[in-house]
Design a protein around this motif. Structure first.
Motif, PDB file in Angstrom:
ATOM      1  N   GLN A 112     -56.871  14.019 -24.462  1.00  0.00           N
ATOM      2  CA  GLN A 112     -55.851  13.457 -23.578  1.00  0.00           C
ATOM      3  C   GLN A 112     -55.057  12.339 -24.247  1.00  0.00           C
ATOM      4  O   GLN A 112     -53.823  12.339 -24.245  1.00  0.00           O
ATOM      5  N   VAL A 113     -55.760  11.373 -24.823  1.00  0.00           N
ATOM      6  CA  VAL A 113     -55.079  10.190 -25.346  1.00  0.00           C
ATOM      7  C   VAL A 113     -54.521  10.430 -26.741  1.00  0.00           C
ATOM      8  O   VAL A 113     -53.361  10.103 -27.016  1.00  0.00           O
ATOM      9  N   SER A 114     -55.319  10.994 -27.644  1.00  0.00           N
ATOM     10  CA  SER A 114     -54.819  11.191 -29.008  1.00  0.00           C
ATOM     11  C   SER A 114     -53.622  12.137 -29.023  1.00  0.00           C
ATOM     12  O   SER A 114     -52.686  11.957 -29.811  1.00  0.00           O
ATOM     13  N   THR A 115     -53.614  13.147 -28.158  1.00  0.00           N
ATOM     14  CA  THR A 115     -52.471  14.063 -28.079  1.00  0.00           C
ATOM     15  C   THR A 115     -51.244  13.343 -27.544  1.00  0.00           C
ATOM     16  O   THR A 115     -50.126  13.529 -28.038  1.00  0.00           O
ATOM     17  N   ALA A 116     -51.453  12.491 -26.545  1.00  0.00           N
ATOM     18  CA  ALA A 116     -50.321  11.737 -25.990  1.00  0.00           C
ATOM     19  C   ALA A 116     -49.746  10.783 -27.035  1.00  0.00           C
ATOM     20  O   ALA A 116     -48.521  10.634 -27.149  1.00  0.00           O
ATOM     21  N   ILE A 117     -50.606  10.131 -27.809  1.00  0.00           N
ATOM     22  CA  ILE A 117     -50.122   9.221 -28.846  1.00  0.00           C
ATOM     23  C   ILE A 117     -49.334   9.978 -29.900  1.00  0.00           C
ATOM     24  O   ILE A 117     -48.267   9.535 -30.348  1.00  0.00           O
ATOM     25  N   HIS A 125     -56.482  12.658 -34.297  1.00  0.00           N
ATOM     26  CA  HIS A 125     -56.004  13.579 -33.262  1.00  0.00           C
ATOM     27  C   HIS A 125     -57.041  14.664 -33.001  1.00  0.00           C
ATOM     28  O   HIS A 125     -57.517  15.334 -33.920  1.00  0.00           O
ATOM     29  N   HIS A 177     -47.850  13.079 -29.690  1.00  0.00           N
ATOM     30  CA  HIS A 177     -46.724  13.916 -29.299  1.00  0.00           C
ATOM     31  C   HIS A 177     -45.816  13.316 -28.217  1.00  0.00           C
ATOM     32  O   HIS A 177     -44.671  13.753 -28.065  1.00  0.00           O
ATOM     33  N   ALA A 178     -46.319  12.349 -27.463  1.00  0.00           N
ATOM     34  CA  ALA A 178     -45.533  11.884 -26.320  1.00  0.00           C
ATOM     35  C   ALA A 178     -45.116  10.415 -26.400  1.00  0.00           C
ATOM     36  O   ALA A 178     -44.052  10.047 -25.904  1.00  0.00           O
ATOM     37  N   LEU A 179     -45.926   9.570 -27.002  1.00  0.00           N
ATOM     38  CA  LEU A 179     -45.621   8.143 -27.033  1.00  0.00           C
ATOM     39  C   LEU A 179     -44.378   7.896 -27.881  1.00  0.00           C
ATOM     40  O   LEU A 179     -44.238   8.441 -28.973  1.00  0.00           O
ATOM     41  N   ASP A 236     -42.117   2.592 -25.054  1.00  0.00           N
ATOM     42  CA  ASP A 236     -43.132   2.858 -24.047  1.00  0.00           C
ATOM     43  C   ASP A 236     -44.110   1.685 -23.975  1.00  0.00           C
ATOM     44  O   ASP A 236     -44.351   1.005 -24.967  1.00  0.00           O
ATOM     45  N   MET A 292     -50.838   9.013 -20.268  1.00  0.00           N
ATOM     46  CA  MET A 292     -52.245   8.784 -20.574  1.00  0.00           C
ATOM     47  C   MET A 292     -53.020   8.344 -19.345  1.00  0.00           C
ATOM     48  O   MET A 292     -54.239   8.283 -19.365  1.00  0.00           O
TER      49      MET A 292
END
Length: 200
Positions: A32-37, A27, A39-41, A45, A1
């Motif tokens: 940038q942030v909502s996608t990271a939360i 989402h 799918h990636a977080l 972390d 993020m």
């Protein structure tokens, strides 16, 4: 993020010693942030948080009724409040007007219906402006001040809004036209904090 900063609302009940915190995140495709939360977080972390910056405090005890007016994802600031309530005699009568386009754009509906079953002092009124076949709703069309029970106006209800700027400005003007003092109307806008300015 990276260094991106976003504002999200706490959505769980307020307790003295919480084990954790729940937030509501819409989402946005390509966000940038909502996608990271989404799918990636992962557990473990580390993210940097700031203290809450809300502009109003909702009353757990109040002699006046409380009217909540939410548009779409603007429901999130009210979830923690509703989850915290117990529905006992000392708590205010609450009317929640929730406006969305259709069922698919109505987050937390099942949770709100469960809260309505649990809280005898809560009335939930759902407004859908772009009805689709099979949608569940209480009133068609966009919310307007005329949808508010006149008895709540007579009893000097306190009004709390979280919606688009246009909707909040229209509702605010309508309430003042009905004689509601400006100091009994509260609004919350979603604003992500500006990134810090660093000296060159």
């Amino acid at each position: 993020m990276g260094d991106a900063i976003r504002s999200y609302s706490l959505t769980g009940a307020a307790v003295a010693s919480p084990d954790g915190y729940d937030i509501g995140v819409r989402h946005i495709e390509g966000g940038q942030v909502s996608t990271a939360i989404r799918h990636a977080l992962a557990p473990g972390d580390v993210v940097e948080l700031q203290s809450p910056k809300g502009g109003f405090v909702l009353p757990l005890r109040n002699e006046f009724p409380v009217v909540l007016i939410a548009g779409g994802i603007g429901i999130t600031p009210f979830l923690s409040y509703l989850e915290t309530l117990e529905g006992n005699a000392g708590q205010p009568r609450i009317a929640l007007h929730y406006g969305c386009r259709d069922d698919r754009s109505r987050p937390f509906q099942n949770r709100l219906e469960a809260l309505q079953q649990r809280l005898p002092n809560l009335t939930l009124v759902t407004h859908l402006s772009r009805l689709q076949s099979g949608d569940r709703f209480d009133r068609p069309g966009q919310f307007t001040v005329s949808d508010i029970d006149p008895e709540l106006l007579r009893k000097r209800a306190r009004f709390y809004m979280c919606a688009s700027d246009a909707m909040m400005e229209e509702v605010n003007a309508g309430l003042e036209a009905c004689g509601v003092p400006a100091f009994e109307i509260f609004g919350e806008r979603f604003r992500s904090p500006a990134p810090p300015v660093l000296d060159a």
